[in-house]
Design an enzyme around this catalytic site. Structure first.
Site, PDB file in Angstrom:
ATOM      1  N   SER A 110       0.792  -1.243   0.000  1.00 45.94           N
ATOM      2  CA  SER A 110       0.000   0.000   0.000  1.00 45.94           C
ATOM      3  C   SER A 110       0.819   1.285   0.000  1.00 45.94           C
ATOM      4  CB  SER A 110      -1.082  -0.028   1.071  1.00 45.94           C
ATOM      5  OG  SER A 110      -1.948  -1.129   0.844  1.00 45.94           O
TER       6      SER A 110
ATOM      7  N   CYS B 117      -1.802  -3.206   3.697  1.00 48.46           N
ATOM      8  CA  CYS B 117      -2.682  -4.371   3.536  1.00 48.46           C
ATOM      9  C   CYS B 117      -1.937  -5.634   3.963  1.00 48.46           C
ATOM     10  CB  CYS B 117      -3.162  -4.465   2.089  1.00 48.46           C
ATOM     11  SG  CYS B 117      -1.808  -4.509   0.880  1.00 48.46           S
TER      12      CYS B 117
ATOM     13  N   PHE C 184       2.713  -5.470  -9.557  1.00 47.98           N
ATOM     14  CA  PHE C 184       3.314  -6.599  -8.852  1.00 47.98           C
ATOM     15  C   PHE C 184       3.288  -7.849  -9.725  1.00 47.98           C
ATOM     16  CE2 PHE C 184       1.862  -3.603  -5.675  1.00 47.98           C
ATOM     17  CZ  PHE C 184       2.916  -3.568  -4.768  1.00 47.98           C
TER      18      PHE C 184
ATOM     19  N   SER D 115      -0.606  -0.951  -7.477  1.00 48.05           N
ATOM     20  CA  SER D 115      -0.729   0.158  -6.533  1.00 48.05           C
ATOM     21  C   SER D 115      -0.413   1.469  -7.229  1.00 48.05           C
ATOM     22  CB  SER D 115       0.218  -0.022  -5.342  1.00 48.05           C
ATOM     23  OG  SER D 115      -0.230  -1.040  -4.476  1.00 48.05           O
TER      24      SER D 115
ATOM     25  N   HIS E 170      -5.310   0.606  -4.746  1.00 51.04           N
ATOM     26  CA  HIS E 170      -4.638  -0.680  -4.553  1.00 51.04           C
ATOM     27  C   HIS E 170      -5.572  -1.788  -5.014  1.00 51.04           C
ATOM     28  CE1 HIS E 170      -1.572   1.472  -2.360  1.00 51.04           C
ATOM     29  NE2 HIS E 170      -2.553   2.084  -1.712  1.00 51.04           N
TER      30      HIS E 170
ATOM     31  N   GLU F 108      -7.175 -11.439  -7.601  1.00 53.08           N
ATOM     32  CA  GLU F 108      -7.402 -12.881  -7.654  1.00 53.08           C
ATOM     33  C   GLU F 108      -8.877 -13.230  -7.475  1.00 53.08           C
ATOM     34  OE1 GLU F 108      -3.225 -12.677  -5.682  1.00 53.08           O
ATOM     35  OE2 GLU F 108      -5.006 -11.394  -5.891  1.00 53.08           O
TER      36      GLU F 108
END
EC number: 4.1.1.50
Length: 336
Positions: free
Chosen positions: A65, A79, A225, A231, A245, A249
């Site tokens: 975050s 997070c 990521f 982010s 953010h 999934e």
């Protein structure tokens, strides 16, 4: 629902400080060196992955975050299984060395998707309150904690605020509001856009997802990521920030959007931003928390998103020392 996964719901800590004007004019808390910031983040268990700043504040994208450092205010939002509240003691120490005294603490979070995975002191809200009460200076004597409910077990809002003043009418921040949006059950087509392709740059993901259009005037510091997740911190209008953010999934998809504004802004500005956020993420369920000293901001929220097929299901309000009112609204998509 997945048995386990990455915790998207963030914990948010906002600390205000007071000090001598010459120190503030020299940058105030922005004088903290990077080594000190790293020590704070080590206690939380996260790191800096990207950063940008301007003449008003410094913005850091973290491995979990965001961090914003102003001359007299620090905001940390993390997070996963980070231990955010463990940042309080080192921040008190470093700010004291600069001649600052803490004047206010605000802690907020939603409902964790995987609460049993959280380490102490985030094991439950009661433990968090106990830890805050123990760590904060005793002169922050006006304190209040509340769990603001909704019609959904998955969405409630936890708030703890402590201040050295019950209500400071002369505060220069009285015109400011903060909006925190938590979104779950993201549209699957949308969520796939937040999976990294080979050699994909962060600014490419910002463009293809439509995030760049939420506030086109913002200076964006972004990070993607591997294999998925995103982010972003945005700097807008000088001393204003926004942050996004995303955990994409399937089964525990989550996205958050947060921004700060003024009650004197053009009302259409925040309305347009809210609409664009819903259009980008298309959540199945969404909560919006508005912290403000005015009732004008939260009343615009439902009017902004309901024309997009998002229906307001609940609305709760509570008053807190120094901060004003917190209004917590929940919404679901009409497609559900």
């Amino acid at each position: 629902m997945a048995v386990s996964g990455f915790e998207g719901f963030e914990k948010r800590l906002e600390l205000h400080f007071s000090g001598d004007d010459p120190v503030i004019q020299m940058g105030g808390l922005r004088q903290l060196d990077f080594e000190s910031i790293e020590q704070v983040l080590n206690a939380v268990q996260c790191t800096v992955v990207s950063a940008v700043g301007n003449q008003y504040f410094d913005s850091y994208v973290l491995s979990e975050s965001s961090l914003f450092v102003y001359p007299t205010k620090i905001i940390i939002k993390t997070c996963g299984t980070t231990q955010l509240l463990k940042s309080i003691l080192p921040l008190i120490q470093f700010s004291c060395e600069l001649g600052f005294v803490m004047s206010e603490c605000r802690y907020t979070r939603g409902n964790f998707i995987f609460p049993k995975a959280q380490p102490y002191p985030h094991t439950n809200f009661k433990d968090e309150i106990f830890y805050l009460q123990e760590q904060l200076p005793i002169h922050l004597c006006y304190r209040k904690a509340s769990v603001m409910p909704s019609k959904f077990i998955s969405h409630s809002w936890h708030v703890f605020i402590a201040s050295d003043k019950f209500y400071d009418i002369n505060s220069p921040n009285n015109d400011l509001f903060t909006i925190e949006i938590c979104m779950t059950e993201l549209d699957r087509v949308t969520a796939r856009k937040f999976f990294k392709h080979p050699n994909m740059a962060a600014n490419e993901m910002t463009e293809i997802t439509g995030i760049s259009e939420i506030n086109p005037n913002a200076l964006i510091c972004d990070f993607v990521f591997d294999p998925c997740g995103y982010s972003m911190n945005g700097i807008d209008n000088g001393d204003r920030y926004s942050t996004i953010h995303v955990t994409p999934e399937d089964g525990f998809s989550y996205a958050s959007y947060e921004c700060v504004g003024s009650i004197y802004d053009d009302p259409n500005h925040i309305v347009n931003i809210l609409k664009k956020v819903v259009q980008v993420f298309r959540p199945g369920t969404m909560s919006i928390s508005t912290t403000s000293t005015s009732n004008e901001v939260w009343t615009r929220v439902a009017k902004a998103v309901e024309p997009l097929g998002i229906k307001c299901r609940s609305c709760t309000m509570d008053d807190f020392p120094s901060a004003g009112s917190v209004v917590f609204q929940t919404f679901t998509s009409c497609r559900k």
